[in-house]
Design a protein around this motif. Structure first.
Motif, PDB file in Angstrom:
ATOM      1  N   ASP A 472       8.242   3.183   9.426  1.00 23.81           N
ATOM      2  CA  ASP A 472       7.286   3.204  10.541  1.00 23.81           C
ATOM      3  C   ASP A 472       7.159   4.613  11.125  1.00 23.81           C
ATOM      4  OD1 ASP A 472       6.870   0.510  10.232  1.00 23.81           O
ATOM      5  OD2 ASP A 472       8.196  -0.095  11.875  1.00 23.81           O
ATOM      6  N   LEU A 473       8.302   5.292  11.278  1.00 23.02           N
ATOM      7  CA  LEU A 473       8.293   6.627  11.868  1.00 23.02           C
ATOM      8  C   LEU A 473       7.575   7.623  10.959  1.00 23.02           C
ATOM      9  CD1 LEU A 473       9.234   8.405  14.199  1.00 23.02           C
ATOM     10  CD2 LEU A 473      11.401   8.755  12.993  1.00 23.02           C
ATOM     11  N   ILE A 474       7.917   7.611   9.668  1.00 18.55           N
ATOM     12  CA  ILE A 474       7.297   8.557   8.729  1.00 18.55           C
ATOM     13  C   ILE A 474       5.807   8.265   8.594  1.00 18.55           C
ATOM     14  CG2 ILE A 474       7.292   9.352   6.335  1.00 18.55           C
ATOM     15  CD1 ILE A 474      10.319   8.645   6.277  1.00 18.55           C
ATOM     16  N   GLU A 475       5.457   6.997   8.582  1.00 20.08           N
ATOM     17  CA  GLU A 475       4.046   6.619   8.494  1.00 20.08           C
ATOM     18  C   GLU A 475       3.250   7.203   9.655  1.00 20.08           C
ATOM     19  OE1 GLU A 475       2.290   2.557   6.804  1.00 20.08           O
ATOM     20  OE2 GLU A 475       3.083   2.350   8.834  1.00 20.08           O
ATOM     21  N   SER A 476       3.828   7.159  10.860  1.00 21.49           N
ATOM     22  CA  SER A 476       3.138   7.718  12.034  1.00 21.49           C
ATOM     23  C   SER A 476       3.021   9.234  11.940  1.00 21.49           C
ATOM     24  CB  SER A 476       3.878   7.323  13.313  1.00 21.49           C
ATOM     25  OG  SER A 476       5.137   7.993  13.420  1.00 21.49           O
TER      26      SER A 476
END
Length: 620
Positions: A472-476
């Protein structure tokens, strides 16, 4: 742990299992199955019910059996570790409620039960009868696990005891000396020894860490056998397999690369080989999931069978493979015994290697370990770190992590999402941003190539140390916010189930790319890039980050490892070793010193009886 305290509904006959269920030691499947066995067998003795539950629990945890002499100590250690993690104040009370029998009393009760058959040693032809459990010493097995372990032990011992006559032509032996000289840089060449062992036996095992030349050795072994077959005007039928589609594709590419400097005729034949999964090698049988088209009655049609990434092969699959290998064929098992074991029950490769270290074992001499690192320079800090982990040298591990190295970095923290995020972002956004850019332009090959350059590996699936949070963090980061659609261009995919319709295997990776008015899922295949409608994919997940378990059989230039805390029950030597050996160039490790030291000092302790059977040749 708090959630574990809500135990599955337990009938009164199984009341003795209640505290173990509330502690999360026993789950609903084994409690229910123990109840079924007790009811069908007319068993009321709580000691037999308790033993049954633990025997049924064993394969669910990766064990082949339960050792009743040590199970109490292991359960108590597990509960202590989990209580510290979850703050469970009821652990001591519940542990006190468990009615642990004395071991001798427990074994006597089981032996007297109609559910249990006793076996003095592993059986060459294991008995299939109406006893669902088998007791061997203090180890209690389900009948299925016992049969599989006996099958593996008997086939391996038979192969190890059956030598092949030296039939190679003089020119083939001369070629072996040219391709793999007996001595290299003034010392004996282990690759030559490994190939020579494989040429003279129906069973050979080639093990070593990443970059030690296992595939290089196999390529030259096959080249020598092919040259010999050509000279005799005979065909050489080669079976090449690995546990997963991803591992099969990787070994096929590695063999192709290794063939580059071989004689052209032999190299062409090596390049024509197709590596497949073990499931595909054995063939499907319609309507039957646990049996295959090839077995003892219809053996595989090969003269030599090479299995790569053998550490990932579970006991049941190894049993089915060994049943299907024809008596005349050579079987070459290749892998790294220090990596994580298979997801399913057993630690077959590690058991084979350990048994071969015993002088009296028929397997002695059939296992050759390659130790010279060829892929990375000897001065590589990552290579030295892997050796220190494998050799249980925690002080050296910490010294390497805390020194300055170009290829190795360490962020010491117990809060990775906060403390490590800036450094991780700086490393991953450039290559992963390139994935999104190429995918948006419809450049599938460039997107797949960029994605293969970096991976974040996590011990856990959920939580601050887990792959889901980091995805989720990397996607953002790479999208500049949350995704607007499920299958956006640049989304990396990991297949989590085999799909024969689409020719997508469990573990295959792909990238969603722009394709006109819609998007397509691009997967690399031996025949080029395969483009599929993402809506047809039934089991995929985002894979900017993935678990360490799912990374087996892969390699990336840059790897970031998020190590779980020391209290995590999954932290161990094999987990850490597997994670750090996924990189070919650069590693960033995130975690605490305590977790690192705990991992190095905690080797896997899967319960099996295979090592003892192979070491002492105790099969009758």
């Amino acid at each position: 742990m708090a959630g574990s305290l809500r135990a599955p509904s337990i009938p009164s006959a199984l009341a003795g299992l209640d505290p173990l269920a509330r502690l999360g030691v026993l789950g609903a499947p084994e409690v229910h199955a123990a109840g079924v066995l007790a009811r069908v067998g007319g068993v009321a003795d709580p000691r037999v019910v308790l033993g049954s539950a633990f025997a049924l629990r064993a394969p669910l945890r990766g064990d082949v059996c339960v050792d009743l002499a040590t199970v109490r100590a292991s359960v108590e250690a597990e509960v202590i570790a989990r209580r510290e993690e979850f703050g469970d104040l009821l652990g001591d009370t519940l542990m006190a409620e468990i009615a642990w029998p004395e071991v001798d009393e427990w074994l006597t009760a089981l032996t007297s039960s109609g559910l249990v058959r006793t076996a003095d040693r592993h059986e060459r032809t294991p008995l299939l009868d109406d006893h669902p459990l088998v007791l061997h010493g203090s180890r209690l097995y389900t009948q299925r696990q016992w049969i599989d372990e006996c099958t593996v032990a008997s086939h391996l011992l038979a192969r190890a005891s059956s030598a092949l006559p030296p039939t190679l032509t003089d020119s083939a032996l001369e070629l072996l000396g040219e391709l793999l000289p007996p001595r290299e840089h003034g010392v004996d060449n282990a690759q030559h020894a490994a190939a020579l062992a494989a040429l003279g036996a129906r069973l050979s095992v080639i093990v070593g860490g990443p970059g030690t030349g296992k595939t290089h050795t196999v390529a030259r072994l096959l080249a020598v056998l092919q040259a010999d077959a050509d000279e005799r005007a005979q065909p050489l039928r080669v079976g090449l397999a690995a546990p997963t589609g991803k591992a099969a594709a990787r070994v096929q590419q590695a063999l192709t690369d290794a063939a580059a400097d071989l004689p052209s005729a032999v190299a062409d034949r090596l390049r024509s080989l197709t590596a497949v999964t073990l499931h595909r090698l054995l063939g499907s049988r319609p309507g039957v999931r646990t049996r295959f088209a090839h077995d003892a009655v219809k053996p595989l049609p090969y003269d030599i069978i090479v299995v790569d990434e053998t550490s990932m092969v579970a006991l049941p699959m190894m049993a089915r493979l060994l049943e299907a290998v024809p008596p005349h064929a050579r079987l070459v098992l290749v892998g790294d015994p220090d990596q994580l074991e298979s997801i399913d029950a057993g630690a077959v490769l590690a058991d084979i290697v350990d048994a071969a270290n015993e002088a009296q074992s028929p397997l002695a001499g059939h296992v050759v370990r390659l130790t010279r690192v060829r892929r990375q320079e000897a001065t590589s800090a990552v290579a030295r770190l892997a050796d220190a982990i494998r050799e249980n040298r925690p002080d050296d591990v910490i010294e390497l992590l805390t020194a300055r190295h170009a290829d190795l970095s360490f962020i010491e923290t117990d809060d990775p999402l906060r403390a490590a995020a800036p450094a991780v972002r700086e490393l991953v956004v450039p290559p992963l941003g390139a994935v999104v850019e190429a995918a948006g332009d419809g450049r599938a090959e460039d997107a797949l190539h960029a994605f293969a350059r970096v991976r974040v590996l996590c011990g856990h699936r959920r939580g601050p140390f887990g792959a889901e949070a980091w995805n989720d963090l990397i996607e953002s980061w790479v999208l500049g916010g949350p995704p607007r659609t499920r299958f956006y261009a640049g989304r990396p995919l990991l297949a989590t189930r085999n799909d024969r319709r689409l020719r997508v295997a469990n573990g295959d990776t792909g990238v969603v790319v722009a394709g006109g008015a819609t998007t397509q899922a691009a997967f690399a295949a031996s025949d080029g890039i395969r483009l599929l409608s993402p809506l047809r994919l039934e089991a995929v997940e985002t894979s900017f980050a993935t678990t360490i378990h799912k990374s087996q059989g892969s390699e990336y230039p840059l790897v970031i490892v998020i190590l779980p805390p020391a209290s995590s029950p999954i932290v161990g030597r094999e987990l850490l070793y597997t994670a750090v050996t996924r990189t070919s160039d650069r590693l960033l490790l995130v975690g605490t010193r305590e977790a690192v030291v705990n991992a190095v000092c905690t080797p896997s302790r899967r319960q099996t009886g295979l090592r003892g059977a192979l070491a002492a040749a105790s099969v009758s």
